[in-house]
Design a protein around this motif. Structure first.
Motif, PDB file in Angstrom:
ATOM      1  N   PHE A 154    -105.954  32.529  11.676  1.00 29.68           N
ATOM      2  CA  PHE A 154    -106.370  33.817  12.239  1.00 29.68           C
ATOM      3  C   PHE A 154    -106.628  33.620  13.723  1.00 29.68           C
ATOM      4  N   TYR A 183    -102.743  42.734   7.132  1.00 32.15           N
ATOM      5  CA  TYR A 183    -102.279  43.445   8.327  1.00 32.15           C
ATOM      6  C   TYR A 183    -102.334  44.942   8.072  1.00 32.15           C
ATOM      7  N   GLN A 197     -94.104  38.796   0.131  1.00 30.16           N
ATOM      8  CA  GLN A 197     -94.750  39.648   1.119  1.00 30.16           C
ATOM      9  C   GLN A 197     -94.659  41.087   0.654  1.00 30.16           C
ATOM     10  N   TRP A 238     -94.148  33.714   8.616  1.00 24.13           N
ATOM     11  CA  TRP A 238     -94.387  34.288   7.291  1.00 24.13           C
ATOM     12  C   TRP A 238     -94.202  33.266   6.163  1.00 24.13           C
ATOM     13  N   HIS A 282     -97.827  31.450   6.642  1.00 22.42           N
ATOM     14  CA  HIS A 282     -98.975  32.318   6.915  1.00 22.42           C
ATOM     15  C   HIS A 282     -99.893  31.696   7.959  1.00 22.42           C
ATOM     16  N   THR A 283     -99.294  31.202   9.027  1.00 19.32           N
ATOM     17  CA  THR A 283    -100.067  30.612  10.116  1.00 19.32           C
ATOM     18  C   THR A 283     -99.529  31.072  11.466  1.00 19.32           C
ATOM     19  N   TRP A 284    -100.423  31.013  12.449  1.00 18.66           N
ATOM     20  CA  TRP A 284    -100.066  31.224  13.841  1.00 18.66           C
ATOM     21  C   TRP A 284     -99.864  29.870  14.510  1.00 18.66           C
ATOM     22  N   THR A 320    -104.378  35.232   1.970  1.00 18.81           N
ATOM     23  CA  THR A 320    -104.046  34.417   3.138  1.00 18.81           C
ATOM     24  C   THR A 320    -103.508  35.254   4.286  1.00 18.81           C
ATOM     25  N   TYR A 321    -103.276  36.521   4.056  1.00 15.35           N
ATOM     26  CA  TYR A 321    -102.899  37.386   5.175  1.00 15.35           C
ATOM     27  C   TYR A 321    -103.376  38.803   4.934  1.00 15.35           C
ATOM     28  N   PRO A 380    -100.104  40.496  11.462  1.00 13.66           N
ATOM     29  CA  PRO A 380    -101.044  39.913  10.498  1.00 13.66           C
ATOM     30  C   PRO A 380    -102.070  38.980  11.142  1.00 13.66           C
ATOM     31  N   ASN A 381    -103.251  38.973  10.556  1.00 15.10           N
ATOM     32  CA  ASN A 381    -104.281  37.980  10.862  1.00 15.10           C
ATOM     33  C   ASN A 381    -104.550  37.830  12.354  1.00 15.10           C
ATOM     34  N   TRP A 401     -96.394  34.052  14.723  1.00 18.96           N
ATOM     35  CA  TRP A 401     -96.772  34.072  13.306  1.00 18.96           C
ATOM     36  C   TRP A 401     -95.569  33.705  12.447  1.00 18.96           C
TER      37      TRP A 401
END
Length: 512
Positions: free
Chosen positions: A156, A440, A508, A134, A137-139, A437-438, A400-401, A132
């Motif tokens: 996600f 957790y 964040q 930050w 905001h993607t994996w 967008t996130y 997150p996500n 992930w």
């Protein structure tokens, strides 16, 4: 399989490598890892609630089905009723309550095709890592796809890959096993086309796999021995239950399936409750069933009366008392003893007795594995699930996500997997409606006592405790094992009590 990662020579995050991978990655809104029951269910529920989202299912095997594609041993069947194991949104149409493995696989394949889910599956794709970022905001997921490196990015990720190791089952270390001249097989890797006709087969183990396999083995084997260290509780059920099918015929398909599912979910909950609150009564009832099904004077207390209470380990379903009938007919010999060593011709027991064998089946259990063996990190920092509390049964603290589909230990897997799928679908809809967008779960400084994640004393649970997340003692940080209670608490209003939400371009809220 070892894969490349995005860490630099100093062990930190290699941002240049990450940026390069993302530029060449395939991007979708949601990635689901695993195309078994959990993955197919997650795909349907997510699309049902969020029809415009894009998704992929990444499946390591050549076919869908997960457990029901991997296991191919004789007699494989569900160890819970099919009406709670099948999907709530796609009724099971066959008559039987306990279904054969082949029929379950076909149901999954037909369901995935009917709803277009199979078009979204990438087979032969083994996900190795997920990181992930930050800043975006993607994996970023790295995978081996048929020997070629592949990279995917997503907002996600759903880990729907179960909780056991597909590659390495549990096999104890048996002295002298290398001297055995016959075949040694684990049910998880049953050889296709194995011919055991006329052979002496010894099955080591007393769990669900052993008790479902042994009656089927007697059809071709010359002799079958069930060799167990400790007995298990056997609960006899009928393959077909006419009253359930009568209800299904009276109602439309989905309504009939709904009623059947709830009748059997309530029945299963009742059995578990009675076993926990009145273990002495449960032990007597289960022993009485065994005694009535076996010949007079049979050593029931030696072979079918465990030293622990019911549901300290899972009850083993047997079909129409088939194992008892096979024992009574002399087709199966029960031996309760410890293995001293193997030799060329078979097994020598601690009592001094020897058991000759041509084939030994080590039905000795599974190895637990977290998140399908995927190496998960958040901004390059490794995530160890056993160091994180689980939130609402499916999200890990400060991750997150991401969701992890975990079924129940005392009920059908699908009951828990479907609650997870619906929760994820609801969360995605909630986030999108507010531009988040996130999200957790965050426990923070609150004190949370721990309890075992799986409330069983089974060997695979005790051996694999490090693969399980931490469970708190109160909601929403408790890995619950009550489907009825979870259904009552399944509402999005509970979600934002401990969830941290945020949007791209904003600071964040808390460190994850």
């Amino acid at each position: 399989m070892a894969g490349s990662d995005a860490t630099g020579s100093d062990g930190g995050l290699d941002t240049d490598r990450l940026d390069a991978d993302r530029r060449h990655a395939e991007h979708v809104d949601v990635i689901i890892i695993g195309a078994g029951i959990s993955g197919i269910d997650a795909a349907y529920r997510i699309r049902e609630k969020n029809p415009d989202l894009t998704y992929l299912i990444l499946e390591r095997r050549e076919r869908l089905g997960g457990t029901w594609d991997l296991f191919q041993y004789p007699g494989i069947r569900s160890d819970s009723d099919i009406f709670t194991l099948s999907f709530p949104w796609e009724p099971w149409k066959r008559e039987e309550m306990i279904a054969d493995g082949g029929h379950i696989w076909q149901y999954l394949a037909d369901t995935a095709h009917k709803h277009g889910i199979d078009d979204h599956i990438r087979f032969n794709t083994l996900v190795q890592s997920a990181d992930w970022d930050w800043t975006t905001h993607t994996w970023t997921l790295r995978a081996d796809r048929g020997g070629t490196a592949a990279v995917y990015t997503t907002g996600f990720v759903v880990f729907a890959s179960g909780y056991y190791d597909y590659d390495e089952p549990y096999v104890p270390s048996f002295t002298g096993i290398e001297d055995f001249a016959g075949e040694v097989i684990h049910p998880q890797h049953w050889p296709r086309g194995l011919d055991y006709t006329g052979k002496r087969v010894v099955v080591i183990g007393s769990g669900a796999t052993a008790v479902s396999m042994i009656p089927a083995l007697t059809e071709r084997a010359a002799h079958v021995t069930m060799l167990q260290r400790t007995p298990s509780y056997m609960f006899s059920v009928s393959r077909v239950v006419p009253p359930i099918n009568a209800i299904r015929r009276m109602l439309p398909a989905r309504a009939g399936a709904w009623v059947a599912r709830w009748i059997l979910a309530l029945f299963g909950s009742l059995i578990w409750l009675v076993s926990r609150t009145a273990p002495g009564l449960s032990k007597r009832l289960l022993r009485r069933t065994a005694s009535r099904s076996l010949p007079p004077g049979y050593a029931v207390d030696t072979h079918f009366n465990p030293p622990y209470n019911p549901w300290d380990q899972r009850l083993c379903f047997i079909l129409d008392s088939d194992l008892y009938k096979a024992v009574a007919a002399g087709d199966v010999e029960m031996i309760t003893d410890h293995i001293d060593h193997f030799d060329r011709d078979g097994i020598v027991l601690a009592s001094g007795r020897r058991v000759d064998a041509d084939v030994v089946v080590t039905a000795t259990g599974l190895q637990l594995q977290a998140l399908g063996g995927v190496a998960v990190s958040v901004d390059g920092e490794k995530v160890a699930p056993n160091e994180r509390f689980i939130y609402r049964r499916h999200m890990l603290e400060d991750v997150p996500n991401a969701a992890w589909s975990l079924g129940y230990t005392n009920a059908s897997w699908t009951l828990g997997a479907d609650l997870t799928a619906r929760s994820v679908a609801d969360l995605l809809a909630y986030m999108r409606s507010r531009g988040y967008t996130y999200a957790y779960p965050h426990l923070g400084d609150a004190h949370m006592p721990e309890q075992p994640a799986f409330n069983l004393q089974a060997g695979y649970v005790l051996r694999g405790a490090d693969a399980l997340p931490k469970s708190g003692t109160r909601r929403p940080w408790m890995l619950t094992h009550s489907y009825l209670r979870d259904v009552l608490n399944h509402r999005l209003g509970d979600s934002d009590r401990s969830l941290v939400f945020g949007r791209a371009g904003t600071p964040q809220s808390r460190s994850a």
